[in-house]
Design an enzyme around this catalytic site. Structure first.
Site, mmCIF file in Angstrom:
data_model
loop_
_atom_site.group_PDB
_atom_site.id
_atom_site.type_symbol
_atom_site.label_atom_id
_atom_site.label_comp_id
_atom_site.label_asym_id
_atom_site.label_seq_id
_atom_site.Cartn_x
_atom_site.Cartn_y
_atom_site.Cartn_z
ATOM 1 N N ASP A 72 0.821 -1.208 0.000
ATOM 2 C CA ASP A 72 0.000 0.000 0.000
ATOM 3 C C ASP A 72 0.860 1.266 0.000
ATOM 4 O O ASP A 72 0.458 2.301 -0.543
ATOM 5 C CB ASP A 72 -0.933 -0.005 1.213
ATOM 6 C CG ASP A 72 -2.122 -0.948 1.024
ATOM 7 O OD1 ASP A 72 -2.324 -1.434 -0.106
ATOM 8 O OD2 ASP A 72 -2.848 -1.202 2.008
ATOM 9 N N ASN A 146 -4.716 8.780 1.927
ATOM 10 C CA ASN A 146 -5.064 8.095 3.172
ATOM 11 C C ASN A 146 -5.334 9.059 4.329
ATOM 12 O O ASN A 146 -6.459 9.165 4.802
ATOM 13 C CB ASN A 146 -3.950 7.131 3.586
ATOM 14 C CG ASN A 146 -4.220 5.708 3.157
ATOM 15 O OD1 ASN A 146 -5.205 5.432 2.479
ATOM 16 N ND2 ASN A 146 -3.347 4.798 3.545
#
Length: 299
Positions: A72, A146
């Site tokens: 990620d 994020n």
């Protein structure tokens, strides 16, 4: 089709499956453009003989689709370099959890088939932006897919975070830090400190304190078109700001504003994927460990 390839440049084992990806693309006569740093890593570390259409540096690329191979973290770096280009991103997971990069190495061939057959969906992910009073102070990109986090620098004293929403006082946090996360980031750092999980379709931002001094302070979920202002005090007059893991030290004389960015990130999803399926598969959501132990004991 034209593809731009990004990858993990730190661990050779995470880049090993790039060979499979490149063969799958070459067999379909794809145009393959590779980030120069990743290309050099593959050649020097894995000794691969790569046939690329071309190399590119930084954000100087154009493509029909971006493919990143790694975890990620690699996906977040690729998303930052894609920025406003609007190019959809496919993530191949050679890391650990893989919420963003959620295609397994074993699925590379079938996923490329699906792409050429247009058997996939695209999810648009919101991005948040950090603005300082002095816009020149940030050395890194101010955009986060994020989260944006403000954190204390030393191991002993907390920081004080005066927090306002649309100009109205919310609360003053005494804590080790504060995390402001998108729905995409709600399953990352925010979740690890007790923040809520948000479904991707929500237009929201979570505000989650890190180790708050007061036990009655809880995470808050707000609309993502609201503006958050942070005025921070610390004993050493500085603090850390982390934007999708890109860290900088700022002086506590800086007022920070967090708002929704004016663009979205497009993420490629296989047609049979869903958010709840990912939760169950990646986080063992709803799995009772006692049932697993019972199965083992009865075999």
């Amino acid at each position: 089709m034209r593809f731009a390839i990004f990858g993990n440049t730190y661990q050779a084992q995470k880049a090993f499956h790039t060979r499979t990806l490149l063969k799958a693309l070459e067999s379909r006569d794809a145009e393959i453009f590779i980030a120069r740093d990743f290309y050099e890593f593959l050649v020097s570390e894995l000794k691969l003989n790569i046939k690329a259409t071309g190399l590119f540096d930084e954000n100087n690329f154009d493509a029909d689709m971006v493919i990143c191979i790694g975890g990620d973290g690699t996906f977040l770096k690729a998303a930052n370099r894609v920025g406003r280009k609007g190019i959809p991103i496919l993530g191949i997971n050679t890391g650990r959890l893989g919420f963003l990069a959620d295609v397994s190495p074993e699925e590379i061939e079938s996923t490329i088939d699906d792409i050429y057959q247009q058997h996939y969906t695209i999810e648009e992910k919101s991005v948040i932006q950090l603005v300082c009073e002095d816009n020149k102070i940030l050395q890194t990109s101010p955009y986060a897919l994020n989260e944006i986090a403000v954190l204390k620098r030393d191991s002993s004293s907390m920081i004080t975070i005066h927090t306002s929403i649309n100009g109205e006082n919310l609360i003053t946090y005494q804590a080790d830090g504060l995390i402001l996360a998108t729905p995409t980031g709600s399953t990352a750092y925010s979740l690890s400190v007790g923040g809520p999980i948000l479904v991707p379709q929500l237009n929201a931002i979570t505000i989650t304190p890190v180790a708050p001094h007061s036990l009655n302070v809880r995470p808050v979920v707000i609309r993502d078109d609201w503006e958050i202002t942070l005025d921070i005090e610390s004993r050493n007059h500085s603090f850390l700001v982390a934007i999708d893991g890109r860290n900088e030290t700022l002086k506590d004389s800086n007022i920070l504003t967090i708002r929704k960015a004016d663009y979205m990130i497009k993420v490629v999803k296989r047609a049979d994927q869903s958010f709840f399926k990912t939760l169950r598969g990646k986080m063992m959501w709803g799995i009772d460990s006692r049932d697993a132990m019972h199965c083992v004991s009865t075999e």
